[in-house]
Design a protein around this motif. Structure first.
Motif, PDB file in Angstrom:
ATOM      1  N   TRP A  22       1.020  -1.280  -0.143  1.00  0.00           N
ATOM      2  CA  TRP A  22      -0.004  -0.063  -0.056  1.00  0.00           C
ATOM      3  C   TRP A  22       0.972   1.348  -0.011  1.00  0.00           C
ATOM      4  O   TRP A  22       0.498   2.224  -0.686  1.00  0.00           O
ATOM      5  CB  TRP A  22      -0.883   0.001   1.044  1.00  0.00           C
ATOM      6  N   LYS A  24       3.804   1.933  -1.015  1.00  0.00           N
ATOM      7  CA  LYS A  24       4.575   2.047  -2.351  1.00  0.00           C
ATOM      8  C   LYS A  24       3.601   2.346  -3.341  1.00  0.00           C
ATOM      9  O   LYS A  24       3.945   3.287  -4.222  1.00  0.00           O
ATOM     10  CB  LYS A  24       5.164   0.617  -2.806  1.00  0.00           C
ATOM     11  N   LYS A  25       2.197   1.877  -3.445  1.00  0.00           N
ATOM     12  CA  LYS A  25       1.197   2.247  -4.331  1.00  0.00           C
ATOM     13  C   LYS A  25       0.832   3.771  -4.019  1.00  0.00           C
ATOM     14  O   LYS A  25       0.613   4.572  -5.020  1.00  0.00           O
ATOM     15  CB  LYS A  25       0.112   1.298  -4.370  1.00  0.00           C
ATOM     16  N   SER A  28       4.552   6.580  -2.436  1.00  0.00           N
ATOM     17  CA  SER A  28       6.042   6.713  -3.239  1.00  0.00           C
ATOM     18  C   SER A  28       6.384   8.013  -3.294  1.00  0.00           C
ATOM     19  O   SER A  28       7.496   8.382  -3.454  1.00  0.00           O
ATOM     20  CB  SER A  28       6.165   5.933  -4.330  1.00  0.00           C
ATOM     21  N   VAL A  57      -3.123  -3.925  -6.234  1.00  0.00           N
ATOM     22  CA  VAL A  57      -1.722  -4.003  -5.758  1.00  0.00           C
ATOM     23  C   VAL A  57      -1.076  -5.000  -5.910  1.00  0.00           C
ATOM     24  O   VAL A  57      -1.385  -6.240  -5.557  1.00  0.00           O
ATOM     25  CB  VAL A  57      -1.639  -3.629  -3.992  1.00  0.00           C
ATOM     26  N   ASP A  58       0.247  -5.090  -6.821  1.00  0.00           N
ATOM     27  CA  ASP A  58       0.807  -6.107  -7.054  1.00  0.00           C
ATOM     28  C   ASP A  58       2.208  -6.289  -5.997  1.00  0.00           C
ATOM     29  O   ASP A  58       3.130  -5.489  -6.055  1.00  0.00           O
ATOM     30  CB  ASP A  58       1.517  -5.802  -8.499  1.00  0.00           C
ATOM     31  N   LYS A 118      -4.820  -0.229   4.640  1.00  0.00           N
ATOM     32  CA  LYS A 118      -4.946   0.666   3.708  1.00  0.00           C
ATOM     33  C   LYS A 118      -4.852   2.121   4.427  1.00  0.00           C
ATOM     34  O   LYS A 118      -4.533   3.073   4.111  1.00  0.00           O
ATOM     35  CB  LYS A 118      -5.841   0.328   2.823  1.00  0.00           C
TER      36      LYS A 118
END
Length: 133
Positions: A22, A24-25, A28, A57-58, A118
């Motif tokens: 989360w 990073k998405k 960042s 989210v990968d 989240k």
């Protein structure tokens, strides 16, 4: 300058990995993101990967890491609720989010944990953006 944040739990296979995903998405632009655990673990929990994919989210590039594999000085240390003595890494701000580990339970528990994380990550990003952390 981005703040170095690490999300830490015991195995770095579920909650801290979801938080890393989360952050990073969503953050960042203000965060340099890490996650780690206090004990080695072979892989991410499949339930965590599945529910994060459901949310877009990968986490395919993520893997369990030990504390020794992340920077040893952080701006922000977030522990996830360790149920043991939480680890310490030098930092300027720390929080324990006290989240239950959904591992071993139904997929709905993973979804609930994902959504709680989240919201907490969004709050953390907001505080960093406002200069409160």
């Amino acid at each position: 300058m981005k703040k170095k944040v690490a999300f830490v739990c015991v195995h770095n296979s579920c909650r801290s990995q979801m938080a890393e995903g989360w952050a990073k998405k969503l953050g960042s632009h203000v965060l340099e993101v890490y996650s780690a655990g206090t004990e080695a673990y072979p892989e991410l929990k499949p339930g965590a990967v599945k529910v994060m994919e459901e949310a877009g989210v990968d986490m395919s590039g993520q893997y369990p890491k030990l504390l020794t594999e992340i920077p040893q000085e952080l701006d922000i240390l977030i522990t996830m609720g360790c149920n043991v003595v939480c680890p310490f890494v030098p930092n300027n701000h720390s929080e324990d989010w006290g989240l239950d580990d959904p591992s071993g339970g139904p997929i709905e528990g993973f979804r609930e944990t994902r959504d709680l994380i989240k919201a907490k990550v969004e709050d953390l990003i907001h505080k960093v953006e406002k200069g409160e952390i």
